[in-house]
Design a protein around this motif. Structure first.
Motif, PDB file in Angstrom:
ATOM      1  N   LYS A 272       0.835  -1.205   0.000  1.00 65.55           N
ATOM      2  CA  LYS A 272       0.000   0.000   0.000  1.00 65.55           C
ATOM      3  C   LYS A 272       0.869   1.255   0.000  1.00 65.55           C
ATOM      4  O   LYS A 272       0.579   2.232  -0.703  1.00 65.55           O
ATOM      5  CB  LYS A 272      -0.910  -0.028   1.231  1.00 65.55           C
ATOM      6  N   ILE A 273       1.953   1.224   0.775  1.00 60.86           N
ATOM      7  CA  ILE A 273       2.870   2.364   0.837  1.00 60.86           C
ATOM      8  C   ILE A 273       3.539   2.594  -0.512  1.00 60.86           C
ATOM      9  O   ILE A 273       3.637   3.736  -0.990  1.00 60.86           O
ATOM     10  CB  ILE A 273       3.929   2.133   1.934  1.00 60.86           C
ATOM     11  N   LEU A 274       4.015   1.531  -1.135  1.00 65.46           N
ATOM     12  CA  LEU A 274       4.687   1.666  -2.429  1.00 65.46           C
ATOM     13  C   LEU A 274       3.757   2.272  -3.480  1.00 65.46           C
ATOM     14  O   LEU A 274       4.169   3.122  -4.279  1.00 65.46           O
ATOM     15  CB  LEU A 274       5.196   0.304  -2.894  1.00 65.46           C
ATOM     16  N   LYS A 275       2.499   1.859  -3.466  1.00 67.03           N
ATOM     17  CA  LYS A 275       1.526   2.421  -4.421  1.00 67.03           C
ATOM     18  C   LYS A 275       1.248   3.889  -4.125  1.00 67.03           C
ATOM     19  O   LYS A 275       1.144   4.715  -5.043  1.00 67.03           O
ATOM     20  CB  LYS A 275       0.225   1.624  -4.354  1.00 67.03           C
ATOM     21  N   ALA A 276       1.137   4.230  -2.831  1.00 70.43           N
ATOM     22  CA  ALA A 276       0.854   5.622  -2.466  1.00 70.43           C
ATOM     23  C   ALA A 276       2.006   6.540  -2.851  1.00 70.43           C
ATOM     24  O   ALA A 276       1.794   7.653  -3.360  1.00 70.43           O
ATOM     25  CB  ALA A 276       0.583   5.716  -0.963  1.00 70.43           C
ATOM     26  N   ILE A 277       3.234   6.094  -2.622  1.00 73.08           N
ATOM     27  CA  ILE A 277       4.400   6.914  -2.932  1.00 73.08           C
ATOM     28  C   ILE A 277       4.609   7.041  -4.442  1.00 73.08           C
ATOM     29  O   ILE A 277       5.125   8.055  -4.930  1.00 73.08           O
ATOM     30  CB  ILE A 277       5.648   6.317  -2.253  1.00 73.08           C
ATOM     31  N   ALA A 278       4.191   6.040  -5.185  1.00 73.15           N
ATOM     32  CA  ALA A 278       4.405   6.047  -6.637  1.00 73.15           C
ATOM     33  C   ALA A 278       3.564   7.081  -7.363  1.00 73.15           C
ATOM     34  O   ALA A 278       3.861   7.431  -8.517  1.00 73.15           O
ATOM     35  CB  ALA A 278       4.115   4.657  -7.205  1.00 73.15           C
ATOM     36  N   VAL A 279       2.512   7.597  -6.734  1.00 70.20           N
ATOM     37  CA  VAL A 279       1.689   8.629  -7.373  1.00 70.20           C
ATOM     38  C   VAL A 279       2.522   9.897  -7.524  1.00 70.20           C
ATOM     39  O   VAL A 279       3.113  10.378  -6.549  1.00 70.20           O
ATOM     40  CB  VAL A 279       0.425   8.920  -6.530  1.00 70.20           C
ATOM     41  N   PRO A 280       2.636  10.467  -8.735  1.00 69.32           N
ATOM     42  CA  PRO A 280       3.463  11.657  -8.957  1.00 69.32           C
ATOM     43  C   PRO A 280       3.113  12.795  -8.001  1.00 69.32           C
ATOM     44  O   PRO A 280       1.949  12.998  -7.637  1.00 69.32           O
ATOM     45  CB  PRO A 280       3.158  12.037 -10.403  1.00 69.32           C
ATOM     46  N   ILE A 281       4.130  13.546  -7.606  1.00 65.61           N
ATOM     47  CA  ILE A 281       3.962  14.644  -6.663  1.00 65.61           C
ATOM     48  C   ILE A 281       4.340  15.949  -7.348  1.00 65.61           C
ATOM     49  O   ILE A 281       5.434  16.068  -7.910  1.00 65.61           O
ATOM     50  CB  ILE A 281       4.838  14.432  -5.413  1.00 65.61           C
ATOM     51  N   GLU A 282       3.429  16.937  -7.292  1.00 65.44           N
ATOM     52  CA  GLU A 282       3.681  18.247  -7.890  1.00 65.44           C
ATOM     53  C   GLU A 282       4.190  19.198  -6.803  1.00 65.44           C
ATOM     54  O   GLU A 282       3.486  19.477  -5.830  1.00 65.44           O
ATOM     55  CB  GLU A 282       2.398  18.811  -8.505  1.00 65.44           C
ATOM     56  N   ILE A 283       5.430  19.675  -6.976  1.00 67.61           N
ATOM     57  CA  ILE A 283       6.013  20.605  -6.007  1.00 67.61           C
ATOM     58  C   ILE A 283       6.740  21.720  -6.757  1.00 67.61           C
ATOM     59  O   ILE A 283       7.655  21.436  -7.548  1.00 67.61           O
ATOM     60  CB  ILE A 283       6.997  19.891  -5.053  1.00 67.61           C
ATOM     61  N   ALA A 284       6.311  22.948  -6.523  1.00 65.90           N
ATOM     62  CA  ALA A 284       6.984  24.132  -7.087  1.00 65.90           C
ATOM     63  C   ALA A 284       7.199  24.002  -8.591  1.00 65.90           C
ATOM     64  O   ALA A 284       8.275  24.306  -9.107  1.00 65.90           O
ATOM     65  CB  ALA A 284       8.315  24.365  -6.367  1.00 65.90           C
ATOM     66  N   GLY A 285       6.183  23.524  -9.288  1.00 63.89           N
ATOM     67  CA  GLY A 285       6.272  23.397 -10.739  1.00 63.89           C
ATOM     68  C   GLY A 285       7.017  22.180 -11.217  1.00 63.89           C
ATOM     69  O   GLY A 285       7.233  22.012 -12.424  1.00 63.89           O
ATOM     70  N   ASN A 286       7.406  21.312 -10.307  1.00 64.19           N
ATOM     71  CA  ASN A 286       8.122  20.084 -10.664  1.00 64.19           C
ATOM     72  C   ASN A 286       7.238  18.875 -10.413  1.00 64.19           C
ATOM     73  O   ASN A 286       6.565  18.781  -9.379  1.00 64.19           O
ATOM     74  CB  ASN A 286       9.394  19.944  -9.820  1.00 64.19           C
ATOM     75  N   THR A 287       7.234  17.961 -11.359  1.00 61.83           N
ATOM     76  CA  THR A 287       6.532  16.695 -11.186  1.00 61.83           C
ATOM     77  C   THR A 287       7.559  15.649 -10.762  1.00 61.83           C
ATOM     78  O   THR A 287       8.471  15.305 -11.524  1.00 61.83           O
ATOM     79  CB  THR A 287       5.842  16.254 -12.479  1.00 61.83           C
ATOM     80  N   LEU A 288       7.404  15.154  -9.553  1.00 63.40           N
ATOM     81  CA  LEU A 288       8.375  14.224  -9.002  1.00 63.40           C
ATOM     82  C   LEU A 288       7.798  12.818  -8.985  1.00 63.40           C
ATOM     83  O   LEU A 288       6.705  12.587  -8.482  1.00 63.40           O
ATOM     84  CB  LEU A 288       8.767  14.643  -7.583  1.00 63.40           C
ATOM     85  N   ASN A 289       8.550  11.896  -9.546  1.00 61.80           N
ATOM     86  CA  ASN A 289       8.194  10.486  -9.494  1.00 61.80           C
ATOM     87  C   ASN A 289       9.215   9.788  -8.603  1.00 61.80           C
ATOM     88  O   ASN A 289      10.404   9.734  -8.943  1.00 61.80           O
ATOM     89  CB  ASN A 289       8.208   9.874 -10.895  1.00 61.80           C
ATOM     90  N   ILE A 290       8.751   9.309  -7.473  1.00 62.92           N
ATOM     91  CA  ILE A 290       9.680   8.714  -6.519  1.00 62.92           C
ATOM     92  C   ILE A 290       9.258   7.290  -6.174  1.00 62.92           C
ATOM     93  O   ILE A 290       8.151   6.851  -6.493  1.00 62.92           O
ATOM     94  CB  ILE A 290       9.757   9.550  -5.225  1.00 62.92           C
ATOM     95  N   SER A 291      10.164   6.603  -5.531  1.00 60.22           N
ATOM     96  CA  SER A 291       9.892   5.247  -5.056  1.00 60.22           C
ATOM     97  C   SER A 291      10.595   5.078  -3.711  1.00 60.22           C
ATOM     98  O   SER A 291      11.290   5.974  -3.242  1.00 60.22           O
ATOM     99  CB  SER A 291      10.392   4.205  -6.053  1.00 60.22           C
ATOM    100  N   ALA A 292      10.430   3.920  -3.113  1.00 59.40           N
ATOM    101  CA  ALA A 292      11.032   3.677  -1.800  1.00 59.40           C
ATOM    102  C   ALA A 292      11.496   2.245  -1.693  1.00 59.40           C
ATOM    103  O   ALA A 292      10.977   1.339  -2.360  1.00 59.40           O
ATOM    104  CB  ALA A 292      10.026   3.987  -0.693  1.00 59.40           C
ATOM    105  N   SER A 293      12.487   2.037  -0.828  1.00 51.92           N
ATOM    106  CA  SER A 293      12.940   0.695  -0.466  1.00 51.92           C
ATOM    107  C   SER A 293      12.510   0.436   0.964  1.00 51.92           C
ATOM    108  O   SER A 293      12.720   1.276   1.850  1.00 51.92           O
ATOM    109  CB  SER A 293      14.463   0.589  -0.588  1.00 51.92           C
ATOM    110  N   ILE A 294      11.921  -0.737   1.175  1.00 55.33           N
ATOM    111  CA  ILE A 294      11.300  -1.025   2.467  1.00 55.33           C
ATOM    112  C   ILE A 294      11.848  -2.328   3.044  1.00 55.33           C
ATOM    113  O   ILE A 294      11.951  -3.340   2.348  1.00 55.33           O
ATOM    114  CB  ILE A 294       9.766  -1.137   2.320  1.00 55.33           C
ATOM    115  N   GLY A 295      12.201  -2.264   4.338  1.00 53.10           N
ATOM    116  CA  GLY A 295      12.607  -3.469   5.056  1.00 53.10           C
ATOM    117  C   GLY A 295      11.631  -3.743   6.181  1.00 53.10           C
ATOM    118  O   GLY A 295      11.168  -2.820   6.846  1.00 53.10           O
ATOM    119  N   ILE A 296      11.332  -5.035   6.408  1.00 55.20           N
ATOM    120  CA  ILE A 296      10.333  -5.406   7.410  1.00 55.20           C
ATOM    121  C   ILE A 296      10.936  -6.424   8.379  1.00 55.20           C
ATOM    122  O   ILE A 296      11.524  -7.429   7.961  1.00 55.20           O
ATOM    123  CB  ILE A 296       9.075  -6.021   6.762  1.00 55.20           C
TER     124      ILE A 296
END
Length: 334
Positions: A272-296
């Motif tokens: 769920k976290i990976l999907k939420a973070i994958a949604v593009p983020i608009e900041i100060a005119g920049n479209t950011l596509n990010i991802s994350a590495s997760i350990g459990i």
């Protein structure tokens, strides 16, 4: 005023009575020397004046109530700050909103029963604000009469605000307002104790944003900070109210799932976290596509792992996810 036998003038009280008896009108006048009474009245007035001179300049609210909850005395602070100009003779239920009044009346009775009580309450003031007061209520004994209730209320609003500020600085991240490492460790310690006591499992999720340094360096720290705030909000939206999302610093986040049934529960949250973070983020005119590495890391029933071991395991699993290609999750031990 009349002259006595010694020729001295003294205060007197004159009582005149007119009546008719057998058709004849009579007048009876009683003149009484009230010197002692006047001396007592003047002494009482002087005592009251001294009392007011002492109580009115105090930067605290002081009051006295009778056993029937009627206000007998209120100093100038209560008049100026709390609006007590017309309070004398009136009850708490008349002066305050119902819920607050009932709480005050109950506290008054507790103070009368115990002899002394210290409480904190939110009180509305004449300037339209609500301030925090620490009130000392105490019983005043009277001979052959019901006791009175005295009170001294000190405004501690600024002190409470400072305490809250210090507490927030100690336990919350200043950028995201998420719990920091100290708060995380405290909650993790409590959750582990409950897990051991009630024989259930919990999970620690260690998350690191992929290539965050590149974004920070290329677009600036202001954009990086806004990105971290947005990620914090998205992480919080992926967990339950009883779980904890914390920021350790930089782009490192730790999530405590306080109670899980199976390891798959933690995996579902990670997805769920990976999907939420994958949604593009608009900041100060920049479209950011990010991802994350997760350990459990999962604490299982009867395990001997402590909170520090779980954090190390989750951290190691996160690095395993990075080595595996990023944008994914790994369990400790896989």
């Amino acid at each position: 005023r009349q002259k006595n036998r010694d020729g001295q003038t003294c205060p007197t009280e004159v009582v005149a009575n007119h009546f008719e008896y057998q058709g004849v009108e009579y007048s009876c006048t009683l003149i009484r020397n009230i010197t002692e009474r006047k001396i007592m009245e003047e002494a009482l007035a002087e005592s009251q004046e001294r009392f007011n001179l002492f109580m009115d300049p105090l930067p605290v609210a002081t009051f006295i109530k009778d056993a029937d909850d009627r206000m007998l005395y209120a100093n100038r602070y209560m008049t100026d700050v709390l609006g007590a100009r017309s309070w004398l003779g009136k009850s708490t239920r008349y002066l305050f909103p119902p819920e607050l009044a009932e709480k005050m009346v109950a506290d008054d009775q507790r103070a009368l029963d115990a002899g002394h009580l210290v409480i904190e309450q939110q009180i509305p003031t004449t300037d339209g604000r609500t301030r925090t007061y620490q009130t000392h209520k105490f019983r005043i004994r009277q001979s052959n009469r019901p006791p009175l209730l005295g009170g001294i209320a000190l405004d501690i609003t600024e002190r409470k605000q400072m305490e809250e500020k210090i507490w927030n600085l100690a336990y919350f991240d200043s950028l995201t307002n998420l719990p920091n490492r100290r708060m995380l460790l405290d909650r993790l310690d409590q959750s582990l104790s409950r897990a051991k006591r009630h024989q259930h499992s919990l999970a620690v999720i260690f998350l690191d944003l992929d290539y965050f340094k590149t974004i920070n360096d290329s677009l600036g720290h202001d954009v990086g900070d806004l990105l971290l705030k947005e990620v914090s909000a998205r992480l919080t939206g992926c967990v339950r109210m009883e779980d904890t999302v914390s920021r350790l610093g930089g782009d490192e986040f730790v999530i405590l799932l306080s109670e899980i049934t199976h390891s798959e529960d933690a995996a579902l949250v990670a997805e769920k976290i990976l999907k939420a973070i994958a949604v593009p983020i608009e900041i100060a005119g920049n479209t950011l596509n990010i991802s994350a590495s997760i350990g459990i890391a999962v604490y299982r029933m009867n395990s001997q792992d402590d909170m520090h071991a779980l954090l190390k395991q989750a951290d190691a699993a996160m690095y395993a996810a990075k080595y595996a290609g990023r944008n994914g999750y790994r369990f400790h031990g896989e």
